[in-house]
Design an enzyme around this catalytic site. Structure first.
Site, PDB file in Angstrom:
ATOM      1  N   LYS A 147       0.881  -1.528   0.241  1.00  0.00           N
ATOM      2  CA  LYS A 147       0.587   0.061  -0.318  1.00  0.00           C
ATOM      3  C   LYS A 147       0.584   1.418   0.078  1.00  0.00           C
ATOM      4  O   LYS A 147       0.526   2.710  -0.641  1.00  0.00           O
ATOM      5  CB  LYS A 147      -1.045  -0.159   0.811  1.00  0.00           C
ATOM      6  CG  LYS A 147      -1.588  -0.706   1.084  1.00  0.00           C
ATOM      7  CD  LYS A 147      -3.585  -0.692   1.623  1.00  0.00           C
ATOM      8  CE  LYS A 147      -4.474  -1.523   0.742  1.00  0.00           C
ATOM      9  NZ  LYS A 147      -5.320  -2.094   1.369  1.00  0.00           N
ATOM     10  N   LYS A 175      -3.748 -10.478  -6.851  1.00  0.00           N
ATOM     11  CA  LYS A 175      -4.607 -10.554  -6.008  1.00  0.00           C
ATOM     12  C   LYS A 175      -6.363  -9.632  -6.183  1.00  0.00           C
ATOM     13  O   LYS A 175      -6.021  -9.043  -6.733  1.00  0.00           O
ATOM     14  CB  LYS A 175      -4.934 -10.478  -4.188  1.00  0.00           C
ATOM     15  CG  LYS A 175      -6.199 -10.775  -3.026  1.00  0.00           C
ATOM     16  CD  LYS A 175      -5.376 -10.005  -2.193  1.00  0.00           C
ATOM     17  CE  LYS A 175      -6.133  -8.132  -2.091  1.00  0.00           C
ATOM     18  NZ  LYS A 175      -6.720  -8.061  -0.331  1.00  0.00           N
ATOM     19  N   LYS A 177     -10.602  -4.699  -4.183  1.00  0.00           N
ATOM     20  CA  LYS A 177     -11.640  -3.354  -4.751  1.00  0.00           C
ATOM     21  C   LYS A 177     -10.983  -2.026  -5.194  1.00  0.00           C
ATOM     22  O   LYS A 177     -12.239  -1.716  -6.254  1.00  0.00           O
ATOM     23  CB  LYS A 177     -11.823  -2.814  -3.447  1.00  0.00           C
ATOM     24  CG  LYS A 177     -13.049  -3.840  -2.713  1.00  0.00           C
ATOM     25  CD  LYS A 177     -13.235  -2.700  -1.457  1.00  0.00           C
ATOM     26  CE  LYS A 177     -13.844  -3.941   0.012  1.00  0.00           C
ATOM     27  NZ  LYS A 177     -12.511  -3.634   1.254  1.00  0.00           N
TER      28      LYS A 177
HETATM   29  N1  AQP Z   1      -9.168 -11.336  -3.305  1.00  0.00           N
HETATM   30  C1  AQP Z   1      -9.334 -12.054  -1.849  1.00  0.00           C
HETATM   31  N2  AQP Z   1      -9.673 -13.568  -2.062  1.00  0.00           N
HETATM   32  C2  AQP Z   1     -10.002 -14.115  -1.023  1.00  0.00           C
HETATM   33  N3  AQP Z   1     -10.214 -13.494   0.696  1.00  0.00           N
HETATM   34  C3  AQP Z   1     -10.000 -12.084  -0.041  1.00  0.00           C
HETATM   35  N4  AQP Z   1     -10.450 -10.733   1.053  1.00  0.00           N
HETATM   36  C4  AQP Z   1      -9.672  -9.707   0.351  1.00  0.00           C
HETATM   37  N5  AQP Z   1      -9.954  -9.764  -0.690  1.00  0.00           N
HETATM   38  C5  AQP Z   1      -9.363 -11.126  -0.938  1.00  0.00           C
HETATM   39  C6  AQP Z   1     -10.625 -11.285   2.511  1.00  0.00           C
HETATM   40  O1  AQP Z   1     -11.569 -10.193   2.700  1.00  0.00           O
HETATM   41  C7  AQP Z   1     -11.953  -9.217   3.962  1.00  0.00           C
HETATM   42  C8  AQP Z   1     -11.971  -7.881   3.661  1.00  0.00           C
HETATM   43  O2  AQP Z   1     -10.197  -7.452   3.572  1.00  0.00           O
HETATM   44  P1  AQP Z   1     -10.228  -6.340   3.935  1.00  0.00           P
HETATM   45  O3  AQP Z   1     -11.594  -5.049   4.028  1.00  0.00           O
HETATM   46  O4  AQP Z   1      -8.842  -5.921   4.788  1.00  0.00           O
HETATM   47  O5  AQP Z   1      -9.896  -5.502   2.064  1.00  0.00           O
HETATM   48  P2  AQP Z   1      -8.842  -5.274   1.628  1.00  0.00           P
HETATM   49  O6  AQP Z   1      -8.234  -6.841   1.567  1.00  0.00           O
HETATM   50  O7  AQP Z   1      -8.563  -4.291   1.753  1.00  0.00           O
HETATM   51  O8  AQP Z   1      -9.627  -6.028   0.386  1.00  0.00           O
HETATM   52  P3  AQP Z   1      -9.355  -5.389  -1.307  1.00  0.00           P
HETATM   53  O9  AQP Z   1     -10.126  -5.762  -2.372  1.00  0.00           O
HETATM   54  O10 AQP Z   1      -8.205  -5.342  -1.462  1.00  0.00           O
HETATM   55  O11 AQP Z   1      -8.946  -3.480  -1.178  1.00  0.00           O
HETATM   56  P4  AQP Z   1      -7.824  -2.537  -1.784  1.00  0.00           P
HETATM   57  O12 AQP Z   1      -8.027  -3.155  -2.823  1.00  0.00           O
HETATM   58  O13 AQP Z   1      -8.463  -1.229  -1.086  1.00  0.00           O
HETATM   59  O14 AQP Z   1      -7.285  -2.562  -1.078  1.00  0.00           O
HETATM   60  C9  AQP Z   1     -10.048  -9.746   4.568  1.00  0.00           C
HETATM   61  O15 AQP Z   1     -10.756 -11.287   5.606  1.00  0.00           O
HETATM   62  C10 AQP Z   1      -9.457 -10.884   3.734  1.00  0.00           C
HETATM   63  O16 AQP Z   1      -8.370 -11.163   3.296  1.00  0.00           O
END
Ligand code: AQP
Length: 348
Positions: free
Chosen positions: A130, A212, A215
């Site tokens: 990040k 991965k 979002k």
């Molecule tokens: N690709 C994934 N596969 C399986 N599990 C996933 N999680 C996130 N991406 C995947 C799980 O979702 C839960 C919530 O995650 P978060 O709110 O921490 O979201 P994040 O990791 O910030 O999701 P993003 O999509 O990767 O957001 P950005 O793009 O903003 O960084 C967690 O349990 C996570 O493990």
């Protein structure tokens, strides 16, 4: 971390008296969840509610580690809360709340910051990723994100944390912090275990299966959102990047197909072997279409429930207020214990 606890809720007979305590959270960014969030984490939350005491939370305090538009954040927080309920979290069975409504989270996070080492935080891959992505805003909150996450979990004396594979490292740190604190002051925190699903623990981008699914991906074909209309979901799967072969088989080097098989397996309950048999002799086009349709069908009731919930703001308000009251009640006990142990003079 004890790998044997992954995807295994302790059997009822092992702990007859007490149900395991479960905690997890999700960021409200974008107001929707990705298919990765859903299959890797949120889908499992509802399933645990009958056998465990669960607390689930929209972690809007985590979200501001990346710059947010205030109006959007507010709107997305309510939307994510409604979506969490639509995915199966029942506010009558679980404590369903919004992180900033429960002051103990930020309070314990400060204490835990003082029991977390700079070196430990520097090793977190999410911080590295990040900070590379947001080079103009490498703030202290982004760095100490795992201490807030540890506070979220430890406040509830959590046994199990249902998360995707990407959160494993943060969870290990939460365990280390708990063990360190317990070692210094005597038993204060339950040491949590990860609850990671066997399939779909890491859903990959449809546009680049080495990454991965996320979002914030700028490529609109990369990410399936739970609230995408069915036609959009099918279209995104049809465009999914695969390989130049034509065999639907789970094998090293076939990241795109492996990802689609994992998704299809998580949604239909079929094993990889059954999927391979069903699609033997068929091309990738048929398989992508089938995966897209199965995912669209899986998400249809979630989207419908979400739309219904979003029409009833008064109900949502009642749910998140009730959830925050219950969360404060339980978490305050842990915070009081911590303050006493570290020597903070009581107010009364
Ligand atoms: N690709 C994934 N596969 C399986 N599990 C996933 N999680 C996130 N991406 C995947 C799980 O979702 C839960 C919530 O995650 P978060 O709110 O921490 O979201 P994040 O990791 O910030 O999701 P993003 O999509 O990767 O957001 P950005 O793009 O903003 O960084 C967690 O349990 C996570 O493990």
């Amino acid at each position: 971390m004890n790998e044997s606890t992954q995807a295994a809720v302790p059997a009822a007979e092992e702990k007859p008296a007490k149900k395991p305590i479960v905690f997890s959270g999700i960021q409200p960014t974008s107001g929707s969840f990705t298919l990765g969030n859903y299959l890797g984490a949120v889908k499992n939350w509802g399933k645990l509610q009958d056998d465990c005491n669960c607390a689930y939370c929209i972690v809007n305090q985590h979200a501001i580690t990346v710059r947010q538009n205030p109006q959007e954040l507010k709107k997305n927080t309510l939307s994510a809360y409604a979506l969490m309920l639509a995915c199966g979290v029942d506010p009558d069975k679980s404590i369903a709340f919004i992180q900033s409504h429960v002051k103990t989270h930020a309070e314990l996070a400060w204490v835990l910051n003082c029991y977390t080492q700079f070196g430990e935080l520097s090793r977190m891959t999410q911080f590295k990723d990040k900070s590379a992505k947001h080079a103009d805003n490498i703030n202290a909150g982004l760095f100490t994100y795992p201490s807030l996450m540890a506070a979220d979990i430890l406040l509830y004396q959590t046994n199990l944390v249902p998360v995707g594979n990407d959160q494993k490292q943060h969870l290990e740190l939460a365990r280390d912090i708990a063990l360190r604190f317990n070692g210094l002051y005597g038993n204060t925190f339950t040491v949590p275990e990860a609850y990671i699903p066997q399939t779909a623990a890491r859903i990959m981008s449809l546009a680049d299966p080495s990454k991965k699914m996320s979002k914030s991906d700028e490529n609109t074909n990369a990410t399936v959102f739970v609230l995408d209309p069915p036609e959009t979901i099918v279209k995104k799967f049809k465009r999914a990047i695969t390989d130049s072969e034509a065999e639907v088989v789970y094998r090293e080097g076939k990241d795109g197909i492996n990802n689609l098989i994992s998704i299809y397996s998580a949604v239909t309950g079929l094993t990889a072997e059954q999927i391979q048999q069903d699609f033997a002799g068929k091309g990738y086009g048929d398989f992508k279409q089938a995966v897209g349709e199965a995912v669209a069908e899986e998400l249809r009731p979630v989207r419908e429930k979400y739309e219904q919930l979003m029409k009833d703001k008064a109900y949502l308000e009642e749910c998140y207020r009730g959830g925050a009251d219950k969360a404060l009640h339980f978490s305050q006990r842990t915070l009081d214990k911590v303050y006493k142990k570290i020597g903070f003079l009581p107010y009364k």
